[in-house]
Design an enzyme around this catalytic site. Structure first.
Site, short mmCIF file in Angstrom:
data_model
loop_
_atom_site.label_atom_id
_atom_site.label_comp_id
_atom_site.label_asym_id
_atom_site.label_seq_id
_atom_site.Cartn_x
_atom_site.Cartn_y
_atom_site.Cartn_z
N SER A 159 0.84 -1.19 0.00
CA SER A 159 0.00 0.00 0.00
C SER A 159 0.87 1.25 0.00
O SER A 159 1.77 1.40 0.82
CB SER A 159 -0.89 -0.01 1.24
N GLY A 160 0.60 2.16 -0.94
CA GLY A 160 1.37 3.38 -1.05
C GLY A 160 2.52 3.31 -2.01
O GLY A 160 3.24 4.29 -2.18
N THR A 164 -1.87 1.91 -8.15
CA THR A 164 -3.02 2.47 -8.86
C THR A 164 -2.57 3.50 -9.90
O THR A 164 -3.06 3.52 -11.03
CB THR A 164 -3.98 3.11 -7.85
N ASN A 210 -0.66 4.57 3.37
CA ASN A 210 -1.08 5.25 2.15
C ASN A 210 -2.41 5.94 2.41
O ASN A 210 -3.29 5.39 3.07
CB ASN A 210 -1.23 4.24 1.00
N SER A 213 -5.34 3.96 -0.36
CA SER A 213 -4.98 2.56 -0.57
C SER A 213 -6.17 1.79 -1.13
O SER A 213 -7.30 1.88 -0.63
CB SER A 213 -4.52 1.93 0.74
N SER A 214 -5.91 1.01 -2.17
CA SER A 214 -6.96 0.16 -2.75
C SER A 214 -7.15 -1.05 -1.85
O SER A 214 -6.22 -1.83 -1.63
CB SER A 214 -6.58 -0.28 -4.16
N GLY A 438 -0.22 -6.00 -2.42
CA GLY A 438 1.06 -6.67 -2.21
C GLY A 438 1.10 -7.48 -0.94
O GLY A 438 0.13 -7.53 -0.15
N GLU A 440 1.58 -8.58 2.74
CA GLU A 440 1.39 -7.79 3.95
C GLU A 440 1.81 -8.60 5.16
O GLU A 440 1.53 -9.79 5.26
CB GLU A 440 -0.07 -7.34 4.10
#
Length: 1530
Positions: A159-160, A164, A210, A213-214, A438, A440
């Site tokens: 994330s971050g 995206t 982030n 974050s998606s 990704g 985690e």
């Protein structure tokens, strides 16, 4: 990945692990056994085992390499350092083979994402330009088009990391390549890109790492048709994080849509009965409510606009946000214990308000909603029993309902977007872009992290297989043996998770189906089943946690909520409640289940469903050709220019990059082309370089001498196993060390001998000084002795002289006394004699004086008498002269009056200055005559006076000495003196009058000169005024013509459309309209020709049969069209076709008719002639003709006063030159000569008239202008196409055998070959330019257009070379700069030979590439300041361009460095200050393909065109209808 201890010696530069920096470099200071003492660069001294040390490449470029497979040492610290070096230079993209690593810069870099950058990467081979996300997308698209196979691009990262944004860039580039040219409404790619804001609003949230974050996986399928155009698209989503709706950790946020709705306009908030976000349980669990720099109110409006664009109706939008508001109100429903045991009910009025509001928003019954939350129906064979839920269970039921509603809402949005975009069922292939979460690993890892990591394990297996495949392809391509290589795999982890029946997911599903199962029983089941599995670890201090050894590291999971989060069945009460909603949107989210389904088992596992979705995704990916992008977040502060080694290293592990390196390390991680290998290790085997061997043989000899085993030799590269590169470097270091020792020994010998020679020289000098000092002392002693002897001698001489002087003085004194006595006696005698003489002299003098006085008195008396007599005689003469002096005064007064009159007349009238000059001349002559007469009279008077004086003198001499004095004579003498004074005053007056006359004459001359100057100035001013008046009049006429022309075109463009083929009716109308013009022309002919010719023509007309003028006109037009369709060539430098067309149109009066087809036929003929776009000869021929004809029309045609009226001639005054010439031309015969000289008009027989043109003529002129621009563009583009392939070869020096460059025997041969290759590439461009110039010259294209063509061509060369230089690091080298510089010299020489007439300022267009190359080849770059570089060396280049060149530069010839770090830092500061300007941030140049001239420019630049003596071609020469084309004698 294990380190190698091979050839680690004292002094080696190595990498060691560091707890803070991950890896830190240092130097080995001591080795003891298996340990090494290392002095690190941060000042620490550490002792490390040799097996944990990695060698450092000291010859790596300071700016890193763009492809990490090129690294000499492919290991973790080498990869990390390379990424760090490139990130510091804002190079965020790096390849690892065909894998792209993208590091988030956390700042805007618009210059690398513009359309110009897309143009550069379009069709470029992979790896040729700098790493970029566009390159990956281009490879995928080209592979899809060329191989007709679907491709996929997998974007991963935590994330971050920028997944995206990377996905957006990929879709932008694919839309750029495959977007439709013209469609109605929005294109598919636009809809895909426009759907992002909607999905981000409902699927993205702020996390710790982030702000956007998606929280779901997204696979975008972009579908293409057989032509490679985007035809459809679909979005697949995976595993939305449902638990976030109800549970938010601090400092994260819930999904964006909740906050956006709370910040909506007041009327929206009031409609949904909402308040501040802090007042809702689902939002206030975290203290983070607002995002810095983000306005939720503006984002809400942007989301609504995005919904409109996607195609969601306003009714559905209202329903969507009503559901979102209902979820917020559901979260605020708090339960308390009811009256019955284990029952629950709303706690207070606030809870009841939210319950009622939620029911109203969902459009369902309030009581039914309360029962659905607080009760459950137990179905038994006999009856349905309602069971109450305790407050805790009711809260769980509430949260389950909220998560279910939100999940269904998100799925509906995805389906709606897919329906709006539309899928193409006939699509041939697709490109999938996977934006997936990704790996985690947090302190608390639940079921979501388990599924995310399971996905990444699956993708990592696919990634490993792809990397293995790429390795196979590389080895197969180089034809080496690789069958014994083993690669790592993670299949055992996947079996642990998904294998049936014993996998973790299967055991979880089994536990979920048993009501009494808990997380403790589930954990114990895992411990029992996998106690011997190497990937499963049981923590020692926990009874419910378990650890899985993933590819990226060990992750400990907490199983407390695994069972609850895995259950995905819908509560029947919730299903019945919402399916019965009065809102069609809500009931559509919960369609009624079939009766059979309701009776069957309601359990559904999220894990199983996710595994099925993941399996489907993997099947899709396996059916496509994959491409990988790994996104990396450089720091957790989300700030630019910060690179955290530990964080990046962990992400590289999680992203599988290090796993790919392990795969590469298992094979042949080090691969070097032959020439690079020889350049680096040729010194290990000098005999291989001295012999005449090819590169491959030389490499084999080097390796054989080194004694390495296990390497492979491919077709173009050397493949080395892990550890062999350090071993070769160690041996190379030994050779270099030995050479260094020899050099040091020689230097020490030289220094010692130099010291000895200096000591010897010093000793000799010391001895010389000592001997000199001793000799000086001996000399001094001898000198003192000689001085003593001399003193004694001089002393004796002095004493003797004193005695002599005393005796001499005594004698002199005695002599003086005697002489003084004798002198006194003589003096007394002389004194007596003198006194007697004086007495005698006085007496004699007195007597002489008395006699003299007596004689003087007698002379005076005599003179007085004689002078009185003469005075009386003179008095009579002076009285006569007085009368003449009065006449002189009158003449003087008259002269003054004449001068004043002349002066007044001179100032009064200029027109009579000639007469005045004559009068003045006469007056001056009279005055001069008078003055001469007066001068003669004065001269005569002076002569008489002189005679009288002489006579008086004689008389005085003759007079006796004694005359008696008389009183009257004295009075006469006074009168004579008075008269004399009066005469003198008259003379003075006369002189003053002469001076005044001279001054008046001088003033008159000055006034005459000033009047002449003023007259000349007046004439010049009148001329300038006349010129300005003519210029203004011409501009006014030109403006009037243009306005009239535009007015005519606007008025008739609607009614008259230009048709290539007119109907019979329109043609007859046209012929009738033009008939009067021909009759008038023919009627004027008999008046202008001789009588004999008139009779002959009349006879011919009577003999031939009468034909209609229309038929003759049509025949003449056909003949003209057939004639100009041929290549008529040139008469001198004048195109024959243009001149013939112009003469015919002018003779036929085609410009003055309302309708005619001749213009359309001429345009059609030109269009047919230039259909062959590749034939530059034809294009140049017609460009010359079209531009000449346009010039003639520009200087002849004039718009008529009104549209649709008969042509009327403007009356012009015959008094002006233009009017007389116009009138004479209108009456000229048909064969009169025509000429144009730069828009001016010749006097004499060659006259020109301006024609008031009608609409067809004006339209023809505009069409001809368009054809000139079109032909010009075609010629320019043809030359661009011809030289474009050569430019790609010219930007980089030809890669000749670089091994031969280090061979002493064949160095000159290699240089000669390189020079020949250099000349071959650049000479090709020069040859093309020369041939093109010759073609234009042969066809007499105006030099103005030729200059414009070559100016744009050289600008194109500048753009292509400069952009390629900035995008390819291998081109930014010293040797390549010398190569391009030599090529530019060839172009400069060509410009010199072409002369300024044709080349113009073309050479100046290469200023960017010239200055960039000049920067590459200068020496001592580190000593240059930013001011010197930006103002002196490269003033044209921007800071972004200078920064790009400075960071990409590498010296492959001398090994020097680029500019200093301070200069780089200053450049970065300037770039940051100007980062908001997208234009200034762009370091690439754009090619200008516009038309750089206008009709007026052509008219002003072209030289004289005389069309009078143009011979008509044979086809029409004998035709009587074209007799006017024949040149006629004067």
């Amino acid at each position: 990945m294990l380190a190698t201890s091979v050839n680690i010696t004292v002094g080696s530069h190595v990498w060691v692990e560091d707890p803070d920096e991950a890896w830190i470099d240092g130097q080995v200071s001591k080795i003891s056994g298996k340990d090494a003492v290392i002095q690190t660069t941060n000042g620490k001294t550490v002792t490390v085992n040799l097996s944990k040390i990695y060698a450092k490449d000291m010859e790596a470029p300071p700016g890193g390499v763009d492809d990490m497979t090129k690294l000499s040492y492919l290991h973790e610290p080498g990869v990390l350092q390379n990424l760090k070096n490139r990130y510091e230079l804002n190079e965020i993209y790096t390849y690892t083979g065909n894998i792209l690593i993208a590091i988030n810069p956390f700042q805007r870099l618009p210059h690398i994402y513009g359309s110009h950058m897309m143009q550069q990467y379009k069709g470029a081979p992979f790896g040729e330009l700098s790493p970029h996300v566009f390159a990956v997308a281009d490879v995928a698209y080209r592979a899809m088009v060329n191989e007709s196979k679907s491709n996929s691009i997998l974007v991963s990262g935590e994330s971050g990391a920028g997944k995206t944004e990377t996905t957006k860039m990929l879709m932008r580039y694919l839309a750029y390549l495959g977007g439709r040219v013209a469609t109605e409404g929005r294109t598919v790619e636009q809809q895909v890109l426009e759907s992002n804001p909607v999905l981000e609003a409902f699927g993205n949230a702020k996390t710790v790492r982030n702000n956007n974050s998606s929280r779901f996986g997204k696979f975008v399928e972009i579908q293409f048709d057989k032509h490679g155009r985007i035809s459809g698209a679909a979005i697949r989503t995976y595993l939305l994080e449902r638990s976030r709706v109800c549970q938010v950790s601090d400092p994260e946020r819930n999904y964006h849509c909740f906050y956006l709705l709370c910040a909506a306009p007041p009327e929206e908030v009031e409609k949904y009965k909402l308040g501040k976000p802090k007042s809702y349980h689902y939002l206030n669990q975290s203290r983070c409510i607002e995002l810095v720099g983000v306005s939720d109110a503006q984002e809400y409006l942007a989301t609504r606009r995005a919904m409109d664009i996607v195609g969601i109706s306003h009714k559905d939008q209202e329903a969507i946000f009503r559901v979102v508001a209902a979820i917020l109100h559901l979260g605020n429903i708090v339960f308390t214990k009811g009256k019955e045991a284990d029952s629950s009910l709303p706690k207070d009025d606030q809870a009841k308000f939210h319950l009622k509001t939620a029911a109203e928003l969902l459009m369902c019954d309030v009581k039914a909603l309360e029962d659905a939350l607080c009760k459950r129906n137990m179905v038994t064979p006999e009856e349905i029993i309602k069971k109450s839920l305790d407050p805790q269970s009711a809260t769980v039921s509430r949260d389950g309902l909220a998560k279910t509603i939100y999940s269904r809402l998100f799925d509906w949005l995805v389906d709606k977007i897919n329906n709006s975009i539309g899928q193409d069922p006939n699509s041939k292939f697709l490109i999938g872009v996977l934006d997936i979460y990704g790996f985690e690993s947090f302190k608390t890892n639940s079921f979501e992290q388990f599924c995310i990591n399971f996905t990444n394990e699956k993708l990592q297996q696919h990634f490993n297989q792809h990397v293995f495949k790429m390795e196979q392809e590389e080895y197969t391509k180089e034809k080496i043996n690789w069958s014994y290589i083993e690669f790592v795999d993670n299949q055992d982890v996947l079996d642990l998770i998904e294998k049936k029946p014993g996998g973790i997911i299967a055991l979880l599903d089994e536990a979920c189906m048993f009501p009494k199962s808990t997380h403790e029983t589930f954990a114990n089941k895992l411990y029992t089943t996998f106690k011997n599995h190497k990937r499963f670890i049981k923590p020692k201090l926990s009874r419910t946690n378990f650890t899985i050894a993933h590819y990226a590291g060990d992750v400990q999971y907490q199983s407390e909520q695994f069972l609850d989060k895995n259950k995905d069945y819908v509560v029947p009460e919730h299903q019945d409640l919402l399916s019965a909603s009065k809102c069609s949107f809500v009931s559509g989210l919960f369609p009624a289940l079939p009766e059979e389904s309701s009776k069957s088992a309601k359990f559904s596992s999220i894990g199983s469903r996710f595994k099925i979705q993941l399996q489907s995704l993997m099947e899709t990916l396996n059916s496509t050709e994959p491409h990988y992008i790994r996104c990396v977040k450089p720091n957790n502060q989300l700030k630019p220019a910060i690179f955290e080694n530990q964080n990046v290293m962990q992400q590289l592990r999680c992203g599988g990059v290090l796993e790919a390196i392990r795969i590469s390390m298992a094979g042949y991680p080090t691969r070097r082309p032959f020439f690079e290998f020889i350049n680096r290790f040729g010194l290990l085997c000098p005999e291989a370089l001295e012999g005449n061997y090819d590169e491959k043989t030389a490499c084999l000899k080097i390796l054989e001498k080194s004694g390495l085993k296990g390497f492979q030799v491919g077709l173009t590269k050397i493949f080395l196993r892990a550890g062999q590169m350090p071993e070769l470097d160690a041996r190379r270091a030994e050779v270099l060390g030995g050479a260094a020792n020899i050099i040091q020994r020689r230097i020490r010998t030289h220094i010692s001998r130099k010291r000895f020679l200096a000591l010897q020289k010093a000793a000799i000098e010391l001895q010389s000084i000592c001997r000199g000092t001793l000799a000086s002392k001996i000399y001094e002693n001898k000198r003192r002795q000689a001085a003593a002897v001399k003193i004694q001698k001089n002393t004796r001489r002095h004493q003797s002289r004193i005695a002599y002087n005393k005796l001499h003085i005594s004698a002199l004194v005695l002599q003086t006394c005697l002489r003084a006595m004798a002198a006194r006696r003589e003096f007394r005698s002389m004194n007596l004699n003198k006194n007697a003489t004086l007495l005698q002299a006085w007496w004699l003098c007195r007597r002489a004086v008395r006699y003299y006085k007596k004689l003087t008195r007698s002379c005076i008396v005599t003179q007085t008498w004689w002078r009185g007599r003469l005075a009386r005689r003179e008095l009579r003469k002076l009285k006569m002269a007085a009368r003449e002096t009065g006449a002189l005064k009158e003449a003087k007064d008259k002269l003054e009056k004449n001068v004043e009159e002349l002066t007044w007349r001179l100032q009064l009238e200029k027109r009579l200055r000639t007469d005045l000059e004559e009068a003045k001349a006469q007056e001056i002559a009279k005055l001069q005559t008078t003055m001469q007469e007066m001068q003669q009279a004065i001269d005569e008077t002076n002569a008489l006076l002189a005679q009288e004086r002489e006579a008086a003198k004689k008389a005085i001499e003759e007079v006796p000495p004694v005359i008696q004095a008389r009183e009257v004579l004295v009075q006469d003498t006074k009168k004579i003196e008075c008269l004399t004074e009066e005469v003198e005053s008259l003379k003075a007056t006369l002189e003053s009058e002469k001076q005044r006359a001279d001054e008046a004459e001088g003033k008159y001359n000055e006034l005459r000169e000033s009047s002449e100057e003023k007259r000349k100035r007046l004439e010049e001013t009148e001329k300038k005024f006349q010129q300005l008046s003519d210029t203004i009049r011409g501009l006014e006429e030109k403006l009037t013509n243009i306005e009239s022309e535009n007015k005519v075109l606007r008025q008739q463009a609607v009614s008259i459309a230009p048709n290539k083929f007119l109907s019979a009716r329109s043609r007859s109308i046209l012929q009738r309209g033009s008939e009067s013009g021909h009759l008038e022309a023919r009627a004027s002919m008999p008046d202008l020709h001789s009588p004999s010719m008139n009779l002959r023509e009349t006879a011919e007309v009577e003999e031939t049969p009468q034909k209609s003028l229309n038929e003759k006109q049509q025949e003449n037009q056909d003949l003209l069209i057939r004639c100009i369709a041929q290549n008529l060539g040139f008469a001198g430098n004048r195109p024959v076709a243009a001149c013939i067309i112009y003469k015919c149109l002018l003779q036929w009066r085609s410009f003055e008719v309302e309708r005619t087809s001749v213009f359309d036929r001429i345009i059609q003929t030109i269009g047919n002639a230039i259909e062959t776009q590749d034939n530059n000869e034809i294009l140049a021929y017609w460009l010359s003709n079209a531009s000449t004809l346009l010039l003639l029309l520009q200087r002849t045609l004039k718009a008529s006063g009104a549209a649709g009226m008969t042509p009327t001639r403007r009356r012009s005054s015959s008094a002006t030159l233009f009017g007389r010439m116009t009138l004479s031309f209108r009456g000229a015969p048909q064969g009169v000569n025509l000429s144009l000289i730069n828009g001016s008009i010749k006097s004499g027989a060659d006259n020109l008239r301006q024609v008031e043109a009608k609409y067809p003529a004006l339209l023809f002129k505009q069409q001809l202008t368009a054809y000139v621009e079109k032909i010009y563009g075609m010629i320019r583009d043809n030359l661009k196409k011809e030289i474009s392939p050569l430019l790609g070869l010219c930007i980089q020096a030809p890669r000749t055998s670089r091994a031969s460059l280090v061979k002493g025997a064949s160095r000159s041969v290699a240089n000669t070959a390189g020079q020949q290759a250099l000349i071959a590439h650049w000479q090709g461009i020069v040859t093309s330019l020369g041939n093109f110039l010759n073609t234009l010259k042969e066809n007499h294209v105006p030099p103005f257009l030729v200059r414009k063509v070559f100016t744009q061509i050289f600008s194109f060369i500048n753009v292509q070379l400069f952009n390629s230089l900035l995008l390819r690091r291998e081109c930014c080298s010293f040797s390549n700069g010398e190569y391009v510089k030599a090529g530019l010299a060839e172009l400069e020489h060509w410009c010199y030979k072409a002369t300024d007439e044709y080349a113009g300022s073309a050479w100046d267009e290469l200023k960017h590439i010239r200055q960039a190359i000049g920067f590459l080849v200068i020496h001592q770059k580190p000593k240059k300041t930013l001011d010197e570089i930006s103002h002196d060396l490269c003033p044209v280049l921007s800071i972004q361009q200078l920064y790009r060149i400075s960071t990409m530069y590498w010296d492959d010839k001398y090994g020097t460095h680029s500019v200093s770090p301070d200069v780089i830092s200053n450049m970065r500061v300037l770039m940051t200050e100007d980062s908001n300007n997208a234009v200034s941030n762009s370091f690439l140049l754009d090619d200008d393909s516009s038309i750089p001239f206008s009709v007026d420019d052509i008219s002003k630049s072209m030289e004289q065109i005389d069309i009078a003596d143009i011979e008509p071609p044979p086809l029409i020469r004998e035709n009587i209808g074209f007799s006017f084309l024949l040149p006629r004698s004067d």
